[in-house]
Design a protein around this motif. Sequence first.
Motif, PDB file in Angstrom:
ATOM      1  N   LEU A 147      -1.104  -1.499  -1.214  1.00  0.00           N
ATOM      2  CA  LEU A 147      -0.135  -2.593  -1.248  1.00  0.00           C
ATOM      3  C   LEU A 147      -0.063  -3.216  -2.643  1.00  0.00           C
ATOM      4  O   LEU A 147       1.018  -3.530  -3.139  1.00  0.00           O
ATOM      5  CB  LEU A 147      -0.495  -3.657  -0.216  1.00  0.00           C
ATOM      6  CG  LEU A 147       0.483  -4.808  -0.045  1.00  0.00           C
ATOM      7  CD1 LEU A 147       1.856  -4.306   0.348  1.00  0.00           C
ATOM      8  CD2 LEU A 147      -0.036  -5.776   0.994  1.00  0.00           C
ATOM      9  N   ALA A 148      -1.201  -3.354  -3.298  1.00  0.00           N
ATOM     10  CA  ALA A 148      -1.216  -3.891  -4.669  1.00  0.00           C
ATOM     11  C   ALA A 148      -0.470  -2.941  -5.616  1.00  0.00           C
ATOM     12  O   ALA A 148       0.262  -3.399  -6.505  1.00  0.00           O
ATOM     13  CB  ALA A 148      -2.652  -4.102  -5.133  1.00  0.00           C
ATOM     14  N   ALA A 149      -0.633  -1.639  -5.418  1.00  0.00           N
ATOM     15  CA  ALA A 149       0.070  -0.664  -6.259  1.00  0.00           C
ATOM     16  C   ALA A 149       1.581  -0.736  -6.026  1.00  0.00           C
ATOM     17  O   ALA A 149       2.368  -0.698  -6.979  1.00  0.00           O
ATOM     18  CB  ALA A 149      -0.449   0.742  -5.984  1.00  0.00           C
ATOM     19  N   VAL A 150       1.990  -0.859  -4.767  1.00  0.00           N
ATOM     20  CA  VAL A 150       3.417  -0.985  -4.456  1.00  0.00           C
ATOM     21  C   VAL A 150       3.964  -2.281  -5.044  1.00  0.00           C
ATOM     22  O   VAL A 150       5.064  -2.301  -5.615  1.00  0.00           O
ATOM     23  CB  VAL A 150       3.649  -0.923  -2.928  1.00  0.00           C
ATOM     24  CG1 VAL A 150       5.072  -1.337  -2.570  1.00  0.00           C
ATOM     25  CG2 VAL A 150       3.342   0.455  -2.390  1.00  0.00           C
ATOM     26  N   ASN A 151       3.211  -3.356  -4.945  1.00  0.00           N
ATOM     27  CA  ASN A 151       3.633  -4.648  -5.499  1.00  0.00           C
ATOM     28  C   ASN A 151       3.809  -4.551  -7.017  1.00  0.00           C
ATOM     29  O   ASN A 151       4.792  -5.048  -7.569  1.00  0.00           O
ATOM     30  CB  ASN A 151       2.624  -5.728  -5.129  1.00  0.00           C
ATOM     31  CG  ASN A 151       3.126  -7.114  -5.430  1.00  0.00           C
ATOM     32  OD1 ASN A 151       4.320  -7.334  -5.585  1.00  0.00           O
ATOM     33  ND2 ASN A 151       2.213  -8.060  -5.526  1.00  0.00           N
ATOM     34  N   ALA A 152       2.869  -3.904  -7.689  1.00  0.00           N
ATOM     35  CA  ALA A 152       2.975  -3.745  -9.142  1.00  0.00           C
ATOM     36  C   ALA A 152       4.195  -2.905  -9.511  1.00  0.00           C
ATOM     37  O   ALA A 152       4.920  -3.226 -10.464  1.00  0.00           O
ATOM     38  CB  ALA A 152       1.707  -3.101  -9.687  1.00  0.00           C
TER      39      ALA A 152
END
Length: 95
Positions: free
Chosen positions: A36-41
């Motif tokens: 999720l953090a990767a998608v957010n970035a």
Amino acid sequence: MLPNTEERPDLLATIVSLAAQATLLQARIQTLREELAAVNARTRAISRSLHHMDAATARPSAESVPEAVDGRGRRRRKPAEGSLRTHNRVAKGRR
């Protein structure tokens, strides 16, 4: 009264099984948080890129704007302020 000794092994097996499942679920939660953090970035990067593209197209450079030309390929002249052509345009509601 003493607890039933027959149910004790089943209870321990259930506790061990639940603890193992909890460990697997915690690992999966951590993996999902990282994804999720990767998608957010990535979403932020795309948003910034689109914002920069919008800003660039909103302010075109002088080289990217074609000059106004008449039907014969010549550059149109803007009428001088106060000229008869400007007066006629203003009178007709055009500028």
